[in-house]
Every structure is written in C-alpha cells, then in structure tokens.
Design an enzyme around this catalytic site. Structure first.
Site, mmCIF file in Angstrom:
data_model
loop_
_atom_site.group_PDB
_atom_site.id
_atom_site.type_symbol
_atom_site.label_atom_id
_atom_site.label_comp_id
_atom_site.label_asym_id
_atom_site.label_seq_id
_atom_site.Cartn_x
_atom_site.Cartn_y
_atom_site.Cartn_z
ATOM 1 N N THR A 159 44.813 44.084 48.103
ATOM 2 C CA THR A 159 46.407 43.746 47.288
ATOM 3 C C THR A 159 46.998 42.761 48.471
ATOM 4 O OG1 THR A 159 46.543 45.670 46.311
ATOM 5 C CG2 THR A 159 48.562 44.338 46.777
ATOM 6 N N LYS A 230 43.711 41.268 44.432
ATOM 7 C CA LYS A 230 44.842 41.694 43.606
ATOM 8 C C LYS A 230 46.184 41.067 43.942
ATOM 9 C CE LYS A 230 47.497 45.859 41.694
ATOM 10 N NZ LYS A 230 48.856 45.913 42.616
ATOM 11 N N HIS A 254 52.564 42.674 40.846
ATOM 12 C CA HIS A 254 53.155 44.060 41.340
ATOM 13 C C HIS A 254 54.081 44.665 40.518
ATOM 14 C CE1 HIS A 254 51.839 46.084 45.464
ATOM 15 N NE2 HIS A 254 52.871 47.025 45.097
#
Ligand code: FNR
Length: 359
Positions: A159, A230, A254
């Site tokens: 992430t 991500k 997100h």
C-alpha cells in the site's frame, strides 16, 4: 434484527450503522476532510451507462475468472481493512472463512486484530494475499514478509498511499482508538510497547514516509512472491510500476480516506488500463456496492475488484455468514447484470458495454 431479509449491500450498511458504537461506525465510514473523494467513488458509477446486447442465449452463465493465475469464483475479492475484531469477535478469522467458502481472494491487512497464523489456521484452504505497510523499522517489515510467505500467502500488496494517515474529522472528534482489549496481533509485543504518541492505538510514526520506488526493489530482494502495488491513480505511476517489475496494480484511493480531492477510482481506471496495455493485471477498489458496478469496472479493464467497507458491514451483521452473504449477493447481482447485458462469461465483458458518449 438478524432475521430481516438482506437484499442489497446497503442493507448491511444500515444494519452496521445501527448496531456498531458511534466511534466504531465513524471509523469504518470515515473519509478524509470533506469526503468528496469517498463519495465520488460511488457516484461515479451512477454516471456510467451500459450498452446491453440482446438475444445472445444467456441460459448458462459463468462468473469465474483468474487473478495472478489462480481461479476465483467471480471478479470480486476482499480489500484489506483494519481491525475486524471491532465489528465481530472472531474478526479476520471470520472474514477468511467467508472468502474461503466463496472461493475468492482475501487481502489480509497489516493492521489485523488476529495474527496471520490464526487467520491461516481458521481457513487453511483460502486463497490470500497480504497487504504490507513499510515500517521505519525495516526488520519488522522483513520479518512479516517472511512469515506470510511461509504461511502460504500468494502475493504481497504494497500500500503506497499512506505516507501519513489522512485527516479524518470524526476520528479526531471521537478521539478514536483501538479498544484496549484488541491488538494489532501481527506485531504483538513489538510495536505496542514503543513509546510516543498514538494514532488509532498504534504508535504514531511507525510507517515510513520516506518510502519510494527503490523500496520496490528492496521488497523484491526479500521475497519471490508477486508484488501488487495498491494506491495508484495515474498513468505515470502505472508506467513506473510496470518498469519496476511488479505483477499488479490496484487502482485505489483508500476508500477516500487519504487525499480528498483525488479522482474516483473508476474514473482513474481507463488511463491506467490504456497505459499498462495488458503487461500486468490491473485491479480496482473503492465504491463497489452492486453487481453492475462490478460489471462496469470489468468492462473498463479491471481484472478483479475488491470490496472494503461492505465486507466489514457483513461482519458486523453476522460474522462469517454475514460476509458470505455480502459476497453471495454481489455474485448474484453480477451474474444477473452480465446476463441482462448479454454476457455469458467474464471474457465477453469489454469496453463495448460502456456508453462513452454519455460520459
Ligand atoms: C481501509 N483500507 C485499508 N487499506 C490498506 O491497504 N490497509 C489497511 O489496513 C486499510 N484499512 C482500512 C480500514 C477501513 C475501515 C477502510 C474503510 C479502508 C482501504 C481499503 O483497502 C480499500 O481501499 C477501500 O476500503 C475500498 O473502498 P470501499 O470498498 O470501502 O468503498
């Protein structure tokens, strides 16, 4: 009451809102600042219209697809979200069992309230990826990478949109904290004991804001697992991801919890798909609430989408069974949307389904 008929994903949302404590609900629902991006993630789907084809014999339909070469039952997996034990006492173990039962991919969050060992033991045959945050203490990140690889996790999801936590007003007002009986179990006794100010009950400043593209090479040196990045929202970063040799991208903001003012993910998808040109798989998360949302994302080039909040609502409703029901409803809706637009299988879903003139 738990016996009411759940018809669509927003029924689970209403149930969760009614039954969770205000601070917990606010934490799950939160977006950054004015929540423009969070809300646009959903609204953007409602601006897209489909071009259904007819008379194509849709008596048999097949929703299966693959991600990273593994078959899943339909192109919807579970996005990594933190702190599942706040929604249901068995937490991530229940989520993992539901994903296993439905045969889809569950991305386990770094911030799980069950350990990765507990999660794997709860659903030994589940297909899972692990979501990684890079810690300032690189040894900590290294050790979790080795743990999840040994446990049979099949990919690492890095992430990249949290160099700092977004400003979520309700969490600040509520002084939201992980309840004292819960822990970020993967790092039990390690980061919990660090001194200093806390953020959500996790010591602040644990994540490394200096993370950059060279750290992708660092991660590749630690593991043979495929790496999925991500949090990409532009064609420029998608190109860099391909150049750095990763195996996938999740187009994500997100859930609108980080930068407010960024694009809805479905609006960012096309430029990324056009740039990547099939060299690696492109996935998407954010705002998926119906089967036709899934259809639109797949038509615009997403290999698979992931749901964040709806899985948590399912947990809040009925643990494993609730998450299973959420996935099942989405699967049924997706299958119906496919059939009503003349698609018999996922391979038949393409850009011709989208009415671009309207966009
Ligand atoms: C998240 N998300 C997230 N992402 C991540 O990489 N690691 C994490 O620990 C979390 N935690 C988290 C908690 C909560 C409560 C939410 C709502 C989201 C982001 C998540 O993976 C995903 O990008 C969004 O949730 C997708 O949007 P929807 O499906 O919630 O609209």
């Amino acid at each position: 009451c738990a016996e009411m008929a759940m018809v669509c994903l927003t029924d689970f949302e209403e149930y969760a809102k009614e039954h969770l404590s205000k601070a917990t609900w606010d934490y799950y629902a939160a977006g950054a600042d004015e929540c423009c991006t969070r809300d646009d993630n959903l609204l953007a789907y409602k601006r897209i219209r489909l071009r259904p084809r007819i008379l194509r014999d849709v008596s048999v339909s097949d929703t299966r697809t693959t991600v990273q070469g593994t078959e899943i039952s339909f192109p919807v997996g579970i996005a990594p979200t933190a702190f599942h034990c706040m929604a249901w006492h068995e937490g991530e173990m229940a989520t993992a069992r539901a994903a296993e039962a439905v045969n889809t991919c569950y991305i386990t969050s770094t911030y799980s309230t069950c350990s990765v060992e507990e999660i794997v033991a709860a659903a030994p045959n589940g297909y899972r990826w692990f979501q990684l945050y890079v810690y300032r203490d690189r040894k900590l990140s290294e050790s979790i990478v080795h743990r999840v690889e040994a446990l049979g996790y099949k990919a690492l999801v890095l992430t990249v949109d949290v160099p700092y936590t977004g400003k979520r007003r309700d969490d600040i007002r509520n002084q939201f904290k992980l309840p004292p009986h819960l822990k970020v179990k993967n790092f039990d006794g390690v980061i919990q004991e660090a001194a200093g100010p806390e953020e959500y009950g996790i010591p602040a400043n644990t994540l490394d804001p200096s993370i950059s593209w060279k750290d992708v090479y660092w991660l590749q040196s630690l593991t043979r697992l495929p790496i999925v990045i991500k949090g990409i929202l532009t064609k420029e970063d998608a190109e860099l991801a391909v150049e750095h040799g990763v195996q996938g991208i999740i187009v994500s903001n997100h859930g609108g919890r980080q930068l407010d003012g960024g694009p809805a993910t479905i609006d960012a998808l096309s430029e990324i798909v056009d740039t990547v040109q099939g060299r690696i798989e492109v996935y998407l998360d954010g705002g998926i609430r119906t089967g036709s949302d899934v259809l639109k994302a797949v038509a615009l080039g997403a290999k698979c989408v992931f749901i964040g909040r709806p899985a948590v609502w399912g947990l809040a409703y009925k643990g494993e069974d609730g998450v299973r029901e959420v996935l099942q409803i989405l699967n049924d809706e997706f299958r119906l949307s496919m059939a009503l637009s003349g698609c018999r299988n996922v391979a038949e879903i393409n850009r011709n389904l989208i009415q671009f003139a309207k966009l």
